[in-house]
Design a protein around this motif. Sequence first.
Motif, PDB file in Angstrom:
ATOM      1  N   GLY A  60       0.351   2.980 -12.620  1.00 63.11           N
ATOM      2  CA  GLY A  60      -1.084   2.934 -12.392  1.00 63.11           C
ATOM      3  C   GLY A  60      -1.435   3.517 -11.033  1.00 63.11           C
ATOM      4  N   GLU A  61      -2.701   3.870 -10.879  1.00 65.06           N
ATOM      5  CA  GLU A  61      -3.140   4.528  -9.656  1.00 65.06           C
ATOM      6  C   GLU A  61      -3.030   3.622  -8.433  1.00 65.06           C
ATOM      7  N   ARG A  62      -3.375   2.371  -8.581  1.00 58.39           N
ATOM      8  CA  ARG A  62      -3.292   1.439  -7.450  1.00 58.39           C
ATOM      9  C   ARG A  62      -1.845   1.245  -6.986  1.00 58.39           C
ATOM     10  N   ALA A  63      -0.942   1.100  -7.940  1.00 62.08           N
ATOM     11  CA  ALA A  63       0.480   0.947  -7.617  1.00 62.08           C
ATOM     12  C   ALA A  63       1.029   2.233  -7.005  1.00 62.08           C
ATOM     13  N   ARG A  64       0.563   3.384  -7.484  1.00 61.38           N
ATOM     14  CA  ARG A  64       1.002   4.664  -6.933  1.00 61.38           C
ATOM     15  C   ARG A  64       0.588   4.774  -5.471  1.00 61.38           C
ATOM     16  N   LYS A  65      -0.650   4.384  -5.174  1.00 61.80           N
ATOM     17  CA  LYS A  65      -1.129   4.420  -3.789  1.00 61.80           C
ATOM     18  C   LYS A  65      -0.336   3.459  -2.907  1.00 61.80           C
ATOM     19  N   ALA A  66      -0.038   2.284  -3.429  1.00 61.82           N
ATOM     20  CA  ALA A  66       0.752   1.306  -2.669  1.00 61.82           C
ATOM     21  C   ALA A  66       2.159   1.843  -2.408  1.00 61.82           C
ATOM     22  N   ALA A  67       2.772   2.421  -3.422  1.00 58.15           N
ATOM     23  CA  ALA A  67       4.112   2.994  -3.263  1.00 58.15           C
ATOM     24  C   ALA A  67       4.078   4.158  -2.273  1.00 58.15           C
ATOM     25  N   PHE A  68       3.043   4.973  -2.326  1.00 55.80           N
ATOM     26  CA  PHE A  68       2.912   6.097  -1.407  1.00 55.80           C
ATOM     27  C   PHE A  68       2.836   5.591   0.038  1.00 55.80           C
ATOM     28  N   GLY A  69       2.001   4.587   0.256  1.00 56.85           N
ATOM     29  CA  GLY A  69       1.885   4.004   1.600  1.00 56.85           C
ATOM     30  C   GLY A  69       3.196   3.405   2.072  1.00 56.85           C
ATOM     31  N   CYS A  70       3.893   2.744   1.174  1.00 54.71           N
ATOM     32  CA  CYS A  70       5.170   2.125   1.533  1.00 54.71           C
ATOM     33  C   CYS A  70       6.237   3.184   1.795  1.00 54.71           C
ATOM     34  N   CYS A  71       6.207   4.275   1.077  1.00 54.25           N
ATOM     35  CA  CYS A  71       7.148   5.373   1.346  1.00 54.25           C
ATOM     36  C   CYS A  71       6.888   5.965   2.729  1.00 54.25           C
ATOM     37  N   VAL A 110      17.000   8.572   4.332  1.00 55.29           N
ATOM     38  CA  VAL A 110      15.996   9.493   4.880  1.00 55.29           C
ATOM     39  C   VAL A 110      15.513  10.473   3.804  1.00 55.29           C
ATOM     40  N   ILE A 111      16.336  10.746   2.820  1.00 60.44           N
ATOM     41  CA  ILE A 111      15.959  11.657   1.742  1.00 60.44           C
ATOM     42  C   ILE A 111      15.059  10.951   0.728  1.00 60.44           C
ATOM     43  N   LEU A 112      15.329   9.684   0.472  1.00 61.64           N
ATOM     44  CA  LEU A 112      14.620   8.935  -0.558  1.00 61.64           C
ATOM     45  C   LEU A 112      13.107   8.860  -0.328  1.00 61.64           C
ATOM     46  N   PRO A 113      12.630   8.507   0.872  1.00 60.78           N
ATOM     47  CA  PRO A 113      11.169   8.445   1.030  1.00 60.78           C
ATOM     48  C   PRO A 113      10.502   9.822   0.936  1.00 60.78           C
ATOM     49  N   VAL A 114      11.179  10.857   1.401  1.00 67.82           N
ATOM     50  CA  VAL A 114      10.618  12.214   1.289  1.00 67.82           C
ATOM     51  C   VAL A 114      10.490  12.585  -0.186  1.00 67.82           C
ATOM     52  N   THR A 115      11.549  12.317  -0.943  1.00 66.87           N
ATOM     53  CA  THR A 115      11.520  12.582  -2.378  1.00 66.87           C
ATOM     54  C   THR A 115      10.451  11.736  -3.062  1.00 66.87           C
ATOM     55  N   GLY A 116      10.371  10.466  -2.669  1.00 67.18           N
ATOM     56  CA  GLY A 116       9.358   9.574  -3.232  1.00 67.18           C
ATOM     57  C   GLY A 116       7.949  10.067  -2.956  1.00 67.18           C
ATOM     58  N   LEU A 117       7.694  10.483  -1.731  1.00 68.82           N
ATOM     59  CA  LEU A 117       6.365  10.989  -1.372  1.00 68.82           C
ATOM     60  C   LEU A 117       6.020  12.239  -2.187  1.00 68.82           C
ATOM     61  N   LEU A 118       6.978  13.143  -2.326  1.00 64.30           N
ATOM     62  CA  LEU A 118       6.739  14.358  -3.111  1.00 64.30           C
ATOM     63  C   LEU A 118       6.464  14.017  -4.577  1.00 64.30           C
ATOM     64  N   TRP A 119       7.256  13.097  -5.133  1.00 66.17           N
ATOM     65  CA  TRP A 119       7.076  12.715  -6.533  1.00 66.17           C
ATOM     66  C   TRP A 119       5.735  12.016  -6.743  1.00 66.17           C
TER      67      TRP A 119
END
Length: 128
Positions: A60-71, A110-119
Amino acid sequence: MGKGPGTLLVTLYGIFTVGAASRSIVQLTTRFDEAPLAYLLSAVAALVYAFITFSLVRGGERARKAAFGCCCVELLGVLAVGTWTLVEPSAFPDATVWSDYGMGYLFIPVILPVTGLLWLRRSRAGAA
Protein backbone atom coordinates in the motif's frame (compact mmCIF):
# COMPACT_ATOMS: atom_id res chain seq x y z
CA MET A 1 5.83 -3.96 -3.69
CA GLY A 2 6.65 -7.49 -2.65
CA LYS A 3 6.45 -8.94 -6.15
CA GLY A 4 9.28 -9.69 -8.57
CA PRO A 5 12.56 -8.17 -7.36
CA GLY A 6 10.63 -6.85 -4.36
CA THR A 7 10.40 -10.44 -3.11
CA LEU A 8 14.18 -10.61 -2.92
CA LEU A 9 14.24 -7.30 -1.05
CA VAL A 10 11.66 -8.56 1.47
CA THR A 11 13.65 -11.78 1.91
CA LEU A 12 16.93 -9.94 2.51
CA TYR A 13 15.35 -7.54 4.97
CA GLY A 14 13.74 -10.49 6.75
CA ILE A 15 17.08 -12.30 7.00
CA PHE A 16 18.79 -9.17 8.29
CA THR A 17 16.00 -8.64 10.81
CA VAL A 18 16.52 -12.10 12.27
CA GLY A 19 20.31 -11.89 12.09
CA ALA A 20 20.64 -8.45 13.66
CA ALA A 21 18.00 -9.16 16.31
CA SER A 22 19.55 -12.49 17.28
CA ARG A 23 23.02 -11.00 17.43
CA SER A 24 21.97 -8.00 19.49
CA ILE A 25 19.86 -10.03 21.93
CA VAL A 26 22.76 -12.37 22.65
CA GLN A 27 25.23 -9.51 22.96
CA LEU A 28 22.97 -7.34 25.11
CA THR A 29 22.15 -10.17 27.49
CA THR A 30 25.58 -11.76 27.81
CA ARG A 31 28.21 -9.08 27.13
CA PHE A 32 26.52 -5.68 27.45
CA ASP A 33 29.36 -4.21 29.54
CA GLU A 34 31.95 -4.97 26.81
CA ALA A 35 30.55 -2.70 24.09
CA PRO A 36 27.14 -1.26 25.00
CA LEU A 37 27.07 1.30 22.18
CA ALA A 38 27.83 -1.26 19.50
CA TYR A 39 25.26 -3.72 20.83
CA LEU A 40 22.55 -1.08 21.16
CA LEU A 41 23.22 0.11 17.61
CA SER A 42 22.84 -3.47 16.37
CA ALA A 43 19.47 -3.61 18.16
CA VAL A 44 18.44 -0.35 16.48
CA ALA A 45 19.46 -1.82 13.12
CA ALA A 46 17.29 -4.87 13.85
CA LEU A 47 14.29 -2.65 14.62
CA VAL A 48 14.79 -0.66 11.43
CA TYR A 49 15.08 -3.87 9.39
CA ALA A 50 11.94 -5.27 11.03
CA PHE A 51 9.92 -2.14 10.32
CA ILE A 52 11.01 -2.08 6.67
CA THR A 53 10.23 -5.79 6.28
CA PHE A 54 6.77 -5.30 7.80
CA SER A 55 6.09 -2.28 5.58
CA LEU A 56 7.18 -4.08 2.41
CA VAL A 57 5.01 -7.10 3.23
CA ARG A 58 2.02 -4.95 4.16
CA GLY A 59 2.08 -2.99 0.92
CA GLY A 60 0.00 0.00 0.00
CA GLU A 61 0.99 3.61 -0.51
CA ARG A 62 1.19 4.47 3.19
CA ALA A 63 3.42 1.47 3.92
CA ARG A 64 5.57 2.31 0.88
CA LYS A 65 6.10 5.84 2.20
CA ALA A 66 6.95 4.50 5.66
CA ALA A 67 9.42 1.99 4.21
CA PHE A 68 10.96 4.73 2.05
CA GLY A 69 11.46 6.96 5.09
CA CYS A 70 12.92 4.09 7.08
CA CYS A 71 15.30 3.20 4.24
CA CYS A 72 16.51 6.82 4.34
CA VAL A 73 17.07 6.54 8.09
CA GLU A 74 18.82 3.20 7.59
CA LEU A 75 21.15 4.62 4.92
CA LEU A 76 21.99 7.61 7.13
CA GLY A 77 22.63 5.24 10.04
CA VAL A 78 24.92 2.99 8.01
CA LEU A 79 26.86 5.97 6.68
CA ALA A 80 27.11 7.65 10.10
CA VAL A 81 28.07 4.51 12.03
CA GLY A 82 30.34 3.30 9.24
CA THR A 83 32.21 6.60 9.24
CA TRP A 84 32.27 6.76 13.04
CA THR A 85 33.82 3.29 13.27
CA LEU A 86 36.57 4.33 10.86
CA VAL A 87 37.25 7.75 12.43
CA GLU A 88 37.08 6.65 16.07
CA PRO A 89 37.50 2.86 16.28
CA SER A 90 38.09 3.03 20.04
CA ALA A 91 34.41 3.93 20.49
CA PHE A 92 33.53 0.45 19.21
CA PRO A 93 35.36 -2.34 21.03
CA ASP A 94 33.13 -4.76 19.12
CA ALA A 95 31.48 -4.45 15.72
CA THR A 96 27.91 -3.45 14.96
CA VAL A 97 25.89 -4.57 11.97
CA TRP A 98 26.71 -1.21 10.39
CA SER A 99 30.44 -1.06 11.35
CA ASP A 100 32.74 -0.19 8.46
CA TYR A 101 29.64 0.24 6.27
CA GLY A 102 28.65 -3.38 6.86
CA MET A 103 31.97 -4.90 5.82
CA GLY A 104 31.37 -7.87 8.13
CA TYR A 105 28.20 -8.58 6.14
CA LEU A 106 29.75 -8.16 2.66
CA PHE A 107 28.61 -4.50 2.58
CA ILE A 108 25.00 -5.61 2.23
CA PRO A 109 23.94 -3.16 5.00
CA VAL A 110 25.00 -0.21 2.81
CA ILE A 111 23.73 -1.72 -0.45
CA LEU A 112 20.35 -2.78 0.94
CA PRO A 113 18.90 0.68 1.71
CA VAL A 114 20.08 2.06 -1.65
CA THR A 115 18.43 -0.87 -3.41
CA GLY A 116 15.34 -0.46 -1.24
CA LEU A 117 15.07 3.24 -2.04
CA LEU A 118 15.42 2.58 -5.77
CA TRP A 119 12.82 -0.21 -5.67
CA LEU A 120 10.37 1.82 -3.61
CA ARG A 121 10.76 4.77 -5.95
CA ARG A 122 10.27 2.51 -8.96
CA SER A 123 7.27 0.75 -7.38
CA ARG A 124 5.58 4.14 -6.94
CA ALA A 125 6.28 5.11 -10.54
CA GLY A 126 4.92 1.74 -11.70
CA ALA A 127 1.71 2.23 -9.71
CA ALA A 128 1.08 5.73 -11.08
